[in-house]
Each structure stands twice: as C-alpha cells, then as structure tokens.
Scaffold this active site. Structure first.
Site, short mmCIF file in Angstrom:
data_model
loop_
_atom_site.label_atom_id
_atom_site.label_comp_id
_atom_site.label_asym_id
_atom_site.label_seq_id
_atom_site.Cartn_x
_atom_site.Cartn_y
_atom_site.Cartn_z
CG HIS A 171 40.47 40.98 -7.75
ND1 HIS A 171 41.28 42.09 -7.87
CD2 HIS A 171 39.48 41.16 -8.69
CE1 HIS A 171 40.83 42.88 -8.83
NE2 HIS A 171 39.74 42.35 -9.33
CG HIS A 221 50.67 44.17 -8.93
ND1 HIS A 221 50.53 44.27 -10.29
CD2 HIS A 221 49.47 44.54 -8.40
CE1 HIS A 221 49.30 44.67 -10.58
NE2 HIS A 221 48.64 44.84 -9.45
CG ASP A 267 45.47 44.88 -2.09
OD1 ASP A 267 44.47 45.61 -2.01
OD2 ASP A 267 45.67 44.11 -3.03
#
Length: 455
Positions: A282, A333, A392
């Site tokens: 996460h 994702h 990210d």
C-alpha cells in the site's frame, strides 16, 4: 536476565518449531477459495471489487460502457464529483497551493470561496500546535527507526491530552480530525529529527510558520537551513493533493470505515489506518520503487541501452534481481489498466524538477522502464488487464529529487491521506450505525477433546 532479553528478539529453536506448526495448521488449499466462491482480497477473478459501502467523497473510474460492455479506458479520479485534473489545473492557474483548498472540498463537500479558504487556512494554522512538552515527553522518548510506527504512537498519545477523546459526535470528531491534519507534519518531521538526534545528528526543531502552506512548512521544518524553492514546494503540494483520497475501497480507507464502525475513538481509528498504509503493498510501495531503481542503476551499466534495461526487467520477473519477489514495483494497479491519472499529472512536473535538479538521465531511465515494463510483463505473465505506471512509480523519484529522506516517503503519503481518512470517518459516523463484520467460512472439522495424558 541477559538471556531472557535475547530471547525476546531472537528466533529461538522453540520459536522455529512452533512457527512450523503454525504454518502447517494454518495452510488452506488455494482451490478451496474458488470452490466456495470466496472473493480473495474482496475482489473477483476479474479484479472487480466487492461492493461494501456507499460514498460521496471520491470516485475512481477506469472503465466505460461501449455497446453495452465494460471496456478499459484512461483512468480518472474524482474528488466530490470534480475531476482531479480540473482541480489541479484550477489551483495552478490561480497560482496558489492546493492542499488546503482540496482538503476543504473533501471534508465539507464543496469548493470554498476565497473568504472560506482564507478562514479554513486560519483554522488549520491555529491548530498547528502540540500539547506542552509533547515533543520532549513523547516524540523524543525511544524514537523509532520506522517513522510510521513513531507517528502512530504519537497519535495514540494525543488521546491522553483530549478531555473529549471518546466523544464520537460529528462536531467533536471534526475538531479532532482538523487537529490531526494540522499537527501531522510536525509529528512526522519532529519524529524524524528525534531519531537522527539519538544517532548523533544535530537536533533542530522549527515551529511551523502561519504564512506558509502545509507543503512549505514540511520543507522548512525538515531542512536545517529552512530553504526550499518555489518549484519544490509546488510539487510537494501536488503530491499531497494527488494522494489525499482514492475511493472508499483502498486498504487504509476501508480500515478507517471498519474501525469507525466499531464505535471507537478518532485516535485509534487513524492509528489503525496508519498501520494499514505502512505496508509495502500500500503506502510503502514508493520506497520499493526507489530501492528497485537503486539496484537497477548498479546492475545496468548503460542506462540508455534498452536491451540491457529489458534484461534487468526479465530478471526481476524471474526472481533473479533486487528482492527476488518477481515484481516490477510501481507498475500495475488494482483498478487502473490504461493509465493512472495521478501518475499522468505527476509526470508533467517530474521532468521539470529533474531539469532543475540535474537528474535528466535518471528521469530518462524511469521513462524507459515505464515504456518497456508493460511489454515485458505481458510476455512473462498472464494478465487480465493492462499494466501501466501508477502514482508510486514517479512519487519515489520526486521525493528523492526533493532530497526527502526515504524514512518519510510513506509518512508524507499519510500526511495527505489523513484528510481522506477524516472525510470517510465522518461519512461513516453520519450514515451507518452498524459494525462491519463480513463472514468467513470455517473449514476445520469438529473434534472431540482429548485429555492431555492421551495425546
């Protein structure tokens, strides 16, 4: 006594024996999940999430209906119905920082007027304070090398200073949430400085300045010389806005709903969300991205040689490179299959920052991986949807170019997401008075008790 202390921190032979017993008796055959139609991860085989609630706060869209069928499309993220791209374009065009404006939107459901935004800024400013001696008595005591754990401890300790800590009325919870949103940057930066001080660095604790935005204060408090460029603050502010919320089903926000539904206090709820966000699957993912690229930059001799980069990516998937997990971090994702809108927005500014910092070559390596990784993954793995760079992928590069310590990558994510957690906690309290309690199917057969002498 020394041997007892060692036993606390070592995997003794007895611990290893018991661990083997744990593994043996906790194993469940993977086929049983399919047989009993269990949605592992609360997602079906096509990656679609199980509907667990309703929300007005944010929406993640990655598909559209064409001829009556769902097909993947470029991803979009909406905050209270507003497209994130439009929100970002708006505050950039008006040349002000976005964190405070978008926080107001998520918490209260409407975009603020100029006077409402000024008033909200003042509300946050007056709450940028900690209880007397809190830095000395809490933050400086036994500082942790993991800032997320340190932050969670600080948040739980704030409970002790709140005379209405257990009051779950909307006005009181809103007060607590505004306090935590305002205090979080201080808890984060001071915790980092305290740990470094315990390991020989100079200690400097700067109070936040009322005229500065949240992003500016983070940079100012973090750096000994208090200096930062306008572009640095602008991009950190952008990061905070993009990470602020992401639908109700992401792990830490769902945790917020689950824990809130039990009737517990705000401090315990936010600490639980922090524990969820800390995980490398996460909020900790951007650290993995930068660590992977650090390894790549060592192993790949010519960063411009696409064949050499491609081979490294093959090695990653074959569990021969980096952490041998078989993953290319920052790619893919749970929802987006064509593009992550947050990554798309971020990327426009990453190149600009790379030029300011003299990191063009490094940025080009990231671009090369972004283009090659989907192709390599498609060759090596059976995938049910497209693979693209997620937020990210570029946030780790941005933070490294901002000279932010890796220890603060996930806490900065939390400094943004605490706004979303607060909004979702308030929404849960307003609408649902039922504890969240899903079902698990028991598999163990019932057995007769056996006396200890007969075992």
């Amino acid at each position: 006594m020394a041997s007892v202390q060692r036993a606390l921190f070592e995997n003794t032979p007895e611990i290893q024996r018991l661990a083997a017993l744990c593994e043996k008796n906790n194993a469940i055959e993977k086929e049983l999940y399919t047989k009993y139609e269990v949605k592992r991860g609360l997602r079906d085989l096509n990656g679609k999430g199980v509907l667990a609630g309703l929300t007005n706060i944010s929406d993640v869209c990655a598909k559209k209906i064409v001829n009556g069928e769902e097909v993947p499309c470029a991803g979009n993220l909406y905050y209270r119905g507003y497209n994130i791209k439009d929100l970002v374009e708006g505050f950039l065009r008006e040349e002000h920082y976005g964190f405070e404006e978008i926080a107001y939107l998520l918490l209260f459901g409407e975009l603020p007027s100029a006077s409402e935004l000024a008033g909200f800024h003042e509300t946050l400013v007056e709450r940028r304070t900690l209880p007397p001696n809190f830095v000395r008595d809490v933050i400086m005591k036994a500082p942790s090398r993991d800032m997320m754990n340190s932050l969670s401890r600080s948040i739980l300790n704030l409970y002790s200073y709140d005379s209405k800590a257990d009051d779950t009325s909307i006005p009181n919870v809103l007060r607590q949430c505004l306090n935590l949103i305002s205090q979080f940057p201080m808890l984060m930066v001071y915790g980092y400085h305290a740990y470094n001080y315990r390991h020989g660095d100079d200690l400097f604790i700067y109070a936040p300045l009322p005229e500065l935005s949240t992003a500016e204060n983070i940079l100012m408090m973090l750096r000994e010389d208090r200096k930062y460029t306008k572009l640095e603050a602008k991009i950190l502010d952008m990061a905070l806005v993009l990470h602020m919320d992401h639908g109700g089903g992401n792990n830490s926000t769902f945790t917020t709903h689950v824990v809130t539904s039990s009737g517990t206090d705000t401090y315990s709820t936010i600490a639980a969300a922090m524990a969820s966000l800390k995980g490398p699957k996460h909020g900790g993912a951007n650290i993995k991205v930068t660590q992977m690229f650090d390894d790549m930059k060592e192993k790949v001799k010519d960063w411009e040689d696409k064949d050499e980069v491609r081979q490294y990516l093959y090695d990653l998937l074959d569990k021969k490179a980096f952490d041998q997990k078989g993953l290319i971090y920052g790619m893919g994702h749970a929802i987006y299959s064509v593009s992550d809108p947050r990554a798309d927005i971020f990327k426009k500014f990453v190149k600009q920052l790379a030029k300011e910092k003299g990191c063009e070559k490094e940025y080009q390596l990231y671009e090369t991986v972004e283009h090659l990784a989907p192709e390599v993954i498609g060759e090596k793995r059976k995938i049910y949807k497209g693979v693209n760079a997620n937020v990210d992928f570029y946030s780790g590069l941005v933070y490294s170019m901002l000279n932010l310590p890796k220890e603060l990558y996930t806490p900065i994510f939390a400094a943004a997401r605490i706004v979303g957690w607060s909004a979702h906690r308030l929404e849960e309290l307003k609408n649902v008075d039922k504890i969240i309690r899903p079902a698990y199917k028991p598999l163990a057969p019932h057995r007769e008790y056996v006396k200890i002498e007969d075992r």
